[in-house]
Design an enzyme around this catalytic site. Sequence first.
Site, mmCIF file in Angstrom:
data_model
loop_
_atom_site.group_PDB
_atom_site.id
_atom_site.type_symbol
_atom_site.label_atom_id
_atom_site.label_comp_id
_atom_site.label_asym_id
_atom_site.label_seq_id
_atom_site.Cartn_x
_atom_site.Cartn_y
_atom_site.Cartn_z
ATOM 1 N N CYS A 294 0.840 -1.211 0.000
ATOM 2 C CA CYS A 294 0.000 0.000 0.000
ATOM 3 C C CYS A 294 0.865 1.248 0.000
ATOM 4 C CB CYS A 294 -0.921 0.002 1.202
ATOM 5 S SG CYS A 294 0.000 0.019 2.739
ATOM 6 N N GLU A 394 -5.256 2.330 -8.851
ATOM 7 C CA GLU A 394 -4.292 1.549 -8.074
ATOM 8 C C GLU A 394 -4.132 0.216 -8.790
ATOM 9 O OE1 GLU A 394 -5.435 -0.365 -4.320
ATOM 10 O OE2 GLU A 394 -3.479 0.193 -3.510
HETATM 11 P P1 NAD Z 1 -9.448 -6.632 -0.358
HETATM 12 O O1 NAD Z 1 -10.196 -5.368 -0.147
HETATM 13 O O2 NAD Z 1 -9.814 -7.481 -1.524
HETATM 14 O O3 NAD Z 1 -9.590 -7.593 0.929
HETATM 15 C C1 NAD Z 1 -9.334 -7.113 2.228
HETATM 16 C C2 NAD Z 1 -10.143 -7.954 3.222
HETATM 17 O O4 NAD Z 1 -11.532 -7.779 2.955
HETATM 18 C C3 NAD Z 1 -9.870 -9.444 3.124
HETATM 19 O O5 NAD Z 1 -9.849 -10.000 4.421
HETATM 20 C C4 NAD Z 1 -11.033 -9.967 2.306
HETATM 21 O O6 NAD Z 1 -11.371 -11.302 2.608
HETATM 22 C C5 NAD Z 1 -12.158 -9.029 2.688
HETATM 23 N N1 NAD Z 1 -13.129 -8.832 1.599
HETATM 24 C C6 NAD Z 1 -12.892 -8.905 0.271
HETATM 25 N N2 NAD Z 1 -14.026 -8.645 -0.410
HETATM 26 C C7 NAD Z 1 -14.995 -8.399 0.501
HETATM 27 C C8 NAD Z 1 -16.385 -8.061 0.409
HETATM 28 N N3 NAD Z 1 -16.991 -7.912 -0.759
HETATM 29 N N4 NAD Z 1 -17.065 -7.863 1.554
HETATM 30 C C9 NAD Z 1 -16.467 -7.990 2.752
HETATM 31 N N5 NAD Z 1 -15.154 -8.312 2.885
HETATM 32 C C10 NAD Z 1 -14.428 -8.515 1.789
HETATM 33 O O7 NAD Z 1 -7.894 -6.244 -0.397
HETATM 34 P P2 NAD Z 1 -6.670 -7.188 -0.750
HETATM 35 O O8 NAD Z 1 -6.663 -7.442 -2.205
HETATM 36 O O9 NAD Z 1 -6.583 -8.321 0.180
HETATM 37 O O10 NAD Z 1 -5.453 -6.207 -0.374
HETATM 38 C C11 NAD Z 1 -4.939 -5.256 -1.241
HETATM 39 C C12 NAD Z 1 -5.540 -3.890 -0.981
HETATM 40 O O11 NAD Z 1 -5.299 -3.500 0.366
HETATM 41 C C13 NAD Z 1 -4.919 -2.795 -1.831
HETATM 42 O O12 NAD Z 1 -5.931 -1.939 -2.282
HETATM 43 C C14 NAD Z 1 -3.994 -2.078 -0.861
HETATM 44 O O13 NAD Z 1 -3.713 -0.722 -1.171
HETATM 45 C C15 NAD Z 1 -4.777 -2.173 0.395
HETATM 46 N N6 NAD Z 1 -3.930 -1.979 1.554
HETATM 47 C C16 NAD Z 1 -4.005 -0.779 2.171
HETATM 48 C C17 NAD Z 1 -3.187 -0.528 3.255
HETATM 49 C C18 NAD Z 1 -3.245 0.796 3.957
HETATM 50 O O14 NAD Z 1 -2.605 0.934 4.972
HETATM 51 N N7 NAD Z 1 -3.996 1.765 3.487
HETATM 52 C C19 NAD Z 1 -2.292 -1.507 3.697
HETATM 53 C C20 NAD Z 1 -2.250 -2.740 3.037
HETATM 54 C C21 NAD Z 1 -3.079 -2.959 1.952
#
Ligand code: NAD
Length: 509
Positions: A294, A394
């Site tokens: 991120c 992104e």
């Molecule tokens: P994601 O949003 O797909 O998933 C994050 C979490 O949400 C997971 O535990 C997943 O199982 C759950 N999830 C997924 N879809 C969902 C839904 N429809 N309803 C409810 N829960 C759901 O993210 P990812 O692909 O695992 O991670 C990458 C993303 O995380 C990138 O956008 C990155 O920028 C972000 N990120 C942000 C930070 C920060 O500090 N801002 C840090 C790390 C990662």
Amino acid sequence: MTTVTASTQAASTAKHVSHWIGGQPWTGTAERHGEIYDPALGEVSGTVDFASAALVGEVVAVAKAAFDGWRQSSLAKRTQVLFAFRELLNARKEDVAALITDEHGKVLSDALGEVTRGLEVVEFACGIPHLLKGGFSEGVSTKVDVYSIRQPLGVVGIISPFNFPAMVPMWFFPLAIAAGNSVIIKPSEKDPSAIMLLAELWAQAGLPAGVFNVVHGDKESVDALLTHPDVKSISFVGSTPIARYVYETGTAHGKRVQALGGAKNHMVVLPDADLDLAADAAVNAGFGSAGERCMAISALVVVDSVADALVAKIAERVATLSTGDGREGADMGPLVTAVHRDKVASYVDAGVAAGASLVCDGRTVDPKGAANGFWLGPTLFDHVTTDMSIYTDEIFGPVLAVVRVQSYDEALELVNAHPYGNGTAIFTNDGGAARRYQNEVEVGMVGINVPIPVPMAYYSFGGWKSSLFGDSHAHGMEGVHFFTRGKVVTARWLDPSHGGINLGFPQNV
Ligand code: NAD
């Protein structure tokens, strides 16, 4: 299927990851599962149980039952458990890193780095007696004292992304536990094993059963946490659309929510910068962890007069990078899944179609690894314009987009116009320009000649704009406040000089 815990899975060919409830692995039978991949091999390496809403309800009950005892335990006792966890994790950090590399794909040194940054939050939380100290005012009125205390919330939920399976949960749970809460973590279903080893270490450290719980799953388990009345707060990290959804749903159900979202981090390079330093930084921050951070730099905003020279220096360095199996000494590992690799590659196609200059093409990479691994090499675009999807979106992969500008002011305007505001960096030898940037840029974390300005544990991590929903950042004092509620006590001890009956609003005299 027999449930085995993470630490015993390393040698197993088809591992099975299940929940951690009440201080032990869950032994029930799940109705739904997800597949876990080894991204460097491009093969399924195991399965992970998905929790039903009913099971989440049972875990909440377990965590709630454990809360009372834990919140009443002394600060001395809680601190002893935290110090013991710190020692155990420090001793097993290579094992945690190995589990991360097996499932995420990032190279081992990078995985170890993430565990180390998580450990720093554990160390910060070891100072909880000091962090929870309130204020005391003697004699605010005649013979009356006032003091403030901070108390835990109860059962708190943590929902984490795939890209930091150990560090991101550790942004939250050390402070949550130290403050006296009980915790339920819903990690990413893509790399669920690291957190299971952490759960075992908590049990070894002497944390009472039920204070630290893990449920694996997807939207069903997330929704169950967001709507359960006994879950008092949600700490979420993931993509912006889900972060917004989690914030809106969680707050509508009366919870305190901090939801950290996606990012598009800009690195501004002014003409007086050390271009070798800037080129090294751009390569490290753009392609480390295959861009799946991120805080990765994905947009390089370069003043035109030095852009040709900087792009040449970056291309030179990219040519030396090896992409391959993170367990075998490559510089950059695979992407997390085939679907994600294909999505990132489609952005490269889109950048070419939109007319950006493709300087390094990761689609043609020759990986040091299995043919079916989820490979995409480092990709560099020049002459990117702000309407192209490789700039607006992104991408979350090893794709670096160079946008040329004429001046500092143009660079600043561009960064501030972007909807994300997680991290940014400026490279310059002009202290005045750097100072202006730190003051004027609308981004939560700023680096000056530092490309990935992730704050130390005792400061707070978090972005602005579409990179964070809610008003509390992670760890530091904002973390302590997030996981506690303030209470103010006004006390008068037996004194014969009480004022008798008075129905007026109390005035201090
Ligand atoms: P994601 O949003 O797909 O998933 C994050 C979490 O949400 C997971 O535990 C997943 O199982 C759950 N999830 C997924 N879809 C969902 C839904 N429809 N309803 C409810 N829960 C759901 O993210 P990812 O692909 O695992 O991670 C990458 C993303 O995380 C990138 O956008 C990155 O920028 C972000 N990120 C942000 C930070 C920060 O500090 N801002 C840090 C790390 C990662």
